[in-house]
Scaffold this motif. Sequence first.
Motif, PDB file in Angstrom:
ATOM      1  N   GLN A  73       0.853  -1.182   0.000  1.00 25.44           N
ATOM      2  CA  GLN A  73       0.000   0.000   0.000  1.00 25.44           C
ATOM      3  C   GLN A  73       0.891   1.235   0.000  1.00 25.44           C
ATOM      4  O   GLN A  73       1.734   1.394   0.887  1.00 25.44           O
ATOM      5  CB  GLN A  73      -0.878   0.004   1.248  1.00 25.44           C
ATOM      6  N   LEU A  74       0.727   2.087  -0.999  1.00 26.31           N
ATOM      7  CA  LEU A  74       1.402   3.377  -1.032  1.00 26.31           C
ATOM      8  C   LEU A  74       0.394   4.400  -0.536  1.00 26.31           C
ATOM      9  O   LEU A  74      -0.603   4.686  -1.200  1.00 26.31           O
ATOM     10  CB  LEU A  74       1.866   3.721  -2.452  1.00 26.31           C
ATOM     11  N   LEU A  75       0.621   4.904   0.652  1.00 29.51           N
ATOM     12  CA  LEU A  75      -0.272   5.870   1.284  1.00 29.51           C
ATOM     13  C   LEU A  75       0.259   7.267   1.005  1.00 29.51           C
ATOM     14  O   LEU A  75       1.408   7.573   1.324  1.00 29.51           O
ATOM     15  CB  LEU A  75      -0.341   5.610   2.785  1.00 29.51           C
ATOM     16  N   LEU A  76      -0.559   8.096   0.382  1.00 26.94           N
ATOM     17  CA  LEU A  76      -0.181   9.469   0.077  1.00 26.94           C
ATOM     18  C   LEU A  76      -0.528  10.334   1.286  1.00 26.94           C
ATOM     19  O   LEU A  76      -1.682  10.391   1.707  1.00 26.94           O
ATOM     20  CB  LEU A  76      -0.919   9.951  -1.174  1.00 26.94           C
ATOM     21  N   LEU A  77       0.464  10.986   1.848  1.00 25.45           N
ATOM     22  CA  LEU A  77       0.307  11.779   3.066  1.00 25.45           C
ATOM     23  C   LEU A  77       0.333  13.268   2.744  1.00 25.45           C
ATOM     24  O   LEU A  77       0.808  13.669   1.673  1.00 25.45           O
ATOM     25  CB  LEU A  77       1.427  11.419   4.047  1.00 25.45           C
ATOM     26  N   PRO A  78      -0.131  14.113   3.659  1.00 22.10           N
ATOM     27  CA  PRO A  78      -0.124  15.557   3.418  1.00 22.10           C
ATOM     28  C   PRO A  78       1.292  16.107   3.218  1.00 22.10           C
ATOM     29  O   PRO A  78       2.274  15.504   3.672  1.00 22.10           O
ATOM     30  CB  PRO A  78      -0.733  16.135   4.698  1.00 22.10           C
ATOM     31  N   ASN A  79       1.364  17.232   2.539  1.00 29.51           N
ATOM     32  CA  ASN A  79       2.622  17.971   2.344  1.00 29.51           C
ATOM     33  C   ASN A  79       3.707  17.175   1.639  1.00 29.51           C
ATOM     34  O   ASN A  79       4.887  17.311   1.932  1.00 29.51           O
ATOM     35  CB  ASN A  79       3.143  18.510   3.682  1.00 29.51           C
ATOM     36  N   GLY A  80       3.318  16.302   0.697  1.00 29.26           N
ATOM     37  CA  GLY A  80       4.296  15.586  -0.119  1.00 29.26           C
ATOM     38  C   GLY A  80       4.885  14.350   0.508  1.00 29.26           C
ATOM     39  O   GLY A  80       5.888  13.834   0.023  1.00 29.26           O
ATOM     40  N   GLY A  81       4.289  13.828   1.561  1.00 25.47           N
ATOM     41  CA  GLY A  81       4.799  12.618   2.197  1.00 25.47           C
ATOM     42  C   GLY A  81       4.156  11.374   1.611  1.00 25.47           C
ATOM     43  O   GLY A  81       3.092  11.421   1.000  1.00 25.47           O
ATOM     44  N   SER A  82       4.821  10.235   1.789  1.00 23.87           N
ATOM     45  CA  SER A  82       4.254   8.957   1.362  1.00 23.87           C
ATOM     46  C   SER A  82       4.823   7.841   2.234  1.00 23.87           C
ATOM     47  O   SER A  82       5.899   7.974   2.814  1.00 23.87           O
ATOM     48  CB  SER A  82       4.553   8.675  -0.112  1.00 23.87           C
ATOM     49  N   SER A  83       4.076   6.754   2.319  1.00 24.52           N
ATOM     50  CA  SER A  83       4.481   5.579   3.071  1.00 24.52           C
ATOM     51  C   SER A  83       4.145   4.354   2.233  1.00 24.52           C
ATOM     52  O   SER A  83       3.023   4.215   1.760  1.00 24.52           O
ATOM     53  CB  SER A  83       3.721   5.528   4.403  1.00 24.52           C
ATOM     54  N   LEU A  84       5.115   3.472   2.045  1.00 24.73           N
ATOM     55  CA  LEU A  84       4.911   2.235   1.293  1.00 24.73           C
ATOM     56  C   LEU A  84       5.231   1.060   2.208  1.00 24.73           C
ATOM     57  O   LEU A  84       6.367   0.922   2.656  1.00 24.73           O
ATOM     58  CB  LEU A  84       5.809   2.196   0.053  1.00 24.73           C
TER      59      LEU A  84
END
Length: 134
Positions: A73-84
Amino acid sequence: SIDQLMGTWKGQAVTYFTDWFVAEPVPTEWTLGPSSGSAQFERTWRIGDNNGQAEGQQQGSRLFFNEGELEYQLLLLPNGGSSLCPRIIQPRTAFRCELGWLVNSTTRLRLIRAYKEDGSWAHQTLITEEKVLH
């Protein structure tokens, strides 16, 4: 947003191992674009000699990709962040987790932590990359 990540990013990775060994920097390439198949997106990556490809679907602020035995899961976070990360961590299966963040619209940092089949930490990799194609 998905639009911020779309395109090709090239850079350099440095990997740090559990025995304090630091590998020489290697080139990287990461691309997110529309899929030519039935999926919505295709993600490809290369870190040195290692590479992979996966097609995925978007659901809100999440993209789902199947890679081998795991669904990531690639989670798109606020302010240009992401978590995979894997959606579910399977017993006795190696996996990795990644945090990414945009320094600005064309510079991105990623920190990847890899785990072995027994769950122990294998290494971590810091990637600095620039957007080359939009």
